[in-house]
Enzyme design. Structure first.
Site, short mmCIF file in Angstrom:
data_model
loop_
_atom_site.label_atom_id
_atom_site.label_comp_id
_atom_site.label_asym_id
_atom_site.label_seq_id
_atom_site.Cartn_x
_atom_site.Cartn_y
_atom_site.Cartn_z
N ALA A 68 49.01 50.54 78.20
CA ALA A 68 49.64 49.29 77.80
C ALA A 68 51.11 49.60 77.55
O ALA A 68 51.49 50.76 77.36
CB ALA A 68 48.98 48.74 76.55
N GLY A 114 45.41 52.05 78.26
CA GLY A 114 44.99 50.83 78.95
C GLY A 114 44.75 51.05 80.44
O GLY A 114 43.97 50.32 81.06
N GLU A 117 41.38 52.38 80.70
CA GLU A 117 40.48 51.28 80.36
C GLU A 117 40.28 50.34 81.55
O GLU A 117 39.18 49.82 81.77
CB GLU A 117 41.00 50.55 79.12
CG GLU A 117 40.87 51.43 77.87
CD GLU A 117 41.56 50.88 76.63
OE1 GLU A 117 42.76 50.57 76.73
OE2 GLU A 117 40.91 50.78 75.58
N GLU A 137 45.85 57.15 72.60
CA GLU A 137 46.28 56.17 71.59
C GLU A 137 46.45 56.75 70.19
O GLU A 137 47.37 56.37 69.47
CB GLU A 137 45.30 54.99 71.52
CG GLU A 137 45.49 53.96 72.63
CD GLU A 137 44.69 54.26 73.88
OE1 GLU A 137 44.25 55.42 74.05
OE2 GLU A 137 44.49 53.34 74.68
C1 HXC Z 1 55.97 51.68 78.33
C2 HXC Z 1 56.18 53.60 79.57
C3 HXC Z 1 54.82 53.91 79.36
C4 HXC Z 1 54.05 52.99 78.58
C5 HXC Z 1 55.70 55.46 80.56
N1 HXC Z 1 56.67 54.58 80.32
N2 HXC Z 1 54.56 55.08 79.99
N3 HXC Z 1 56.74 52.49 79.05
N4 HXC Z 1 54.67 51.91 78.10
N5 HXC Z 1 52.75 53.20 78.36
C6 HXC Z 1 58.07 54.65 80.79
C7 HXC Z 1 58.86 55.71 80.04
O1 HXC Z 1 59.32 55.20 78.81
C8 HXC Z 1 59.98 55.98 81.02
O2 HXC Z 1 60.94 54.95 80.91
C9 HXC Z 1 59.31 55.83 82.36
O3 HXC Z 1 58.12 55.07 82.13
C10 HXC Z 1 58.89 57.17 82.96
O4 HXC Z 1 58.12 57.88 81.99
P1 HXC Z 1 58.47 59.36 81.50
O5 HXC Z 1 57.84 59.54 80.18
O6 HXC Z 1 59.92 59.63 81.62
O7 HXC Z 1 57.71 60.20 82.61
P2 HXC Z 1 57.06 61.67 82.46
O8 HXC Z 1 57.98 62.56 81.66
O9 HXC Z 1 56.68 62.09 83.83
O10 HXC Z 1 55.74 61.46 81.58
C11 HXC Z 1 54.67 60.68 82.07
C12 HXC Z 1 53.69 60.35 80.93
C13 HXC Z 1 54.48 59.71 79.77
C14 HXC Z 1 52.99 61.65 80.46
C15 HXC Z 1 52.63 59.42 81.52
O11 HXC Z 1 55.25 58.64 80.28
C16 HXC Z 1 53.59 59.14 78.70
O12 HXC Z 1 53.03 59.88 77.87
N6 HXC Z 1 53.48 57.81 78.66
C17 HXC Z 1 52.72 57.12 77.63
C18 HXC Z 1 51.27 57.25 77.83
C19 HXC Z 1 50.47 56.58 76.70
O13 HXC Z 1 50.61 56.94 75.53
N7 HXC Z 1 49.67 55.57 77.05
C20 HXC Z 1 48.88 54.85 76.09
C21 HXC Z 1 49.66 53.65 75.64
S1 HXC Z 1 48.81 52.78 74.38
P3 HXC Z 1 62.53 55.25 80.95
O14 HXC Z 1 63.12 53.90 80.72
O15 HXC Z 1 62.80 56.27 79.89
O16 HXC Z 1 62.75 55.80 82.33
C22 HXC Z 1 47.64 51.88 75.16
C23 HXC Z 1 46.81 51.01 74.26
C24 HXC Z 1 45.90 50.07 75.02
O17 HXC Z 1 47.49 51.94 76.33
C25 HXC Z 1 45.14 49.14 74.09
C26 HXC Z 1 45.98 48.25 73.29
C27 HXC Z 1 45.20 47.20 72.53
#
Ligand code: HXC
Length: 261
Positions: A68, A114, A117, A137
């Protein structure tokens, strides 16, 4: 059939296989509210399109879906608003799970939060050798909220699900295969998913829908009731032209020609 214009996804249908490509690469296809709305819309289009016999979800670039959208989640604080957000995402995943045709997630890269999911709401998962899967998460002080705490343990068992949910770690495609989290690992997840869809589509279309329904409805009820559901749907399968054709073709030593009726 009117297909709306989408900003963050692409929708194509070829040989009965619908391909939904999440395409918001600057955020690794993260599910913003806007993306979730489009996903709900495309699922509705698929529900109404009689040409679609199987669906593949995939992502553009190096991610399937990285979760998400964390910038939107960061703005949440009110308990009731946040609960609604979770319910909204769950509704979209439920709509995916309720599609009557076989669905496959072609996990081309990161499937986190997400994103995993969404993959869990599909019938089958095919991962690329480069894919990384997880529910990270808790590292954000959150818990999964689009069905992950429920669909993951139902798929792989509580112990293995809690390992992933409590550590938040990313697992490789190879480990995901060992865990039963994915069904296949391939160099090219999308090509492998298409092959899998074509294999599935050689079978009777009504039987596919009934088999999927039996598994889904049976999962939520006690065994005795689930077995009744199976018998009901078996009865229904035996009343179809497809069943007449499938059994006759076997006895005549030829390939069946299913009509989906
Ligand atoms: C918003 C995101 C994002 C996310 C990545 N980006 N994941 N933006 N939401 N979930 C954005 C980054 O901010 C970045 O933007 C660009 O995408 C590229 O990501 P990087 O981090 O620079 O890439 P990399 O170093 O290759 O790392 C990849 C990654 C990392 C390991 C996947 O991006 C990451 O850990 N992302 C988050 C994963 C996560 O925690 N997902 C769960 C979310 S919570 P910029 O602008 O800097 O280029 C969830 C809850 C669901 O899903 C249920 C809710 C009710």
């Amino acid at each position: 059939l009117e297909v709306p214009e989408f900003e963050h996804l692409r929708y194509e249908v070829e040989d009965g296989i619908a391909l939904v490509t999440l395409a918001r690469p600057k955020a690794l296809n993260a599910l913003s509210g806007e993306v979730l709305r489009e996903l709900a819309e495309v699922v509705e289009v698929i529900h109404q399109d009689p040409e679609v016999r199987a669906v593949i979800f995939t992502g553009e670039g190096k991610a399937f879906v990285a979760g998400a959208d964390i910038s939107e989640i960061a703005a949440l604080s009110d308990v009731f608003v946040s609960r609604e957000y979770s319910l909204l995402g769950q509704e979209v995943m439920n709509a995916v799970a309720a599609l009557p045709v076989p669905t496959i997630a072609a996990i081309n890269g990161y499937a986190l939060g997400g994103g995993l999911e969404l993959a869990l709401a599909c019938d089958l998962r095919v991962a690329s050798v480069k894919a990384k899967l997880g529910l990270p998460e808790v590292g954000l002080g959150l818990i999964p909220g689009f069905g992950g705490t429920q669909r993951l343990p139902r798929l792989i068992g509580q112990g293995r699900a809690l390992d992933l949910i409590l550590t938040g770690r990313h697992v490789s495609a190879e480990e995901a295969l060992q865990l039963g989290l994915v069904n296949r690992v391939a160099e090219d997840a999308l090509e492998a998913a298409k092959d899998l869809a074509r294999t599935i589509l050689k079978n009777g279309p009504v039987a596919l829908a009934l088999a999927k329904e039996a598994v889904a409805r049976g999962a939520d009820v006690p065994l005795a009731e689930a077995l009744e559901i199976e018998a009901d749907l078996f009865g229904l399968a035996c009343s179809t032209q497809d069943m007449r054709e499938g059994t006759r073709a076997f006895l005549e030593k030829r390939a069946p020609e299913f009509k989906g009726e």
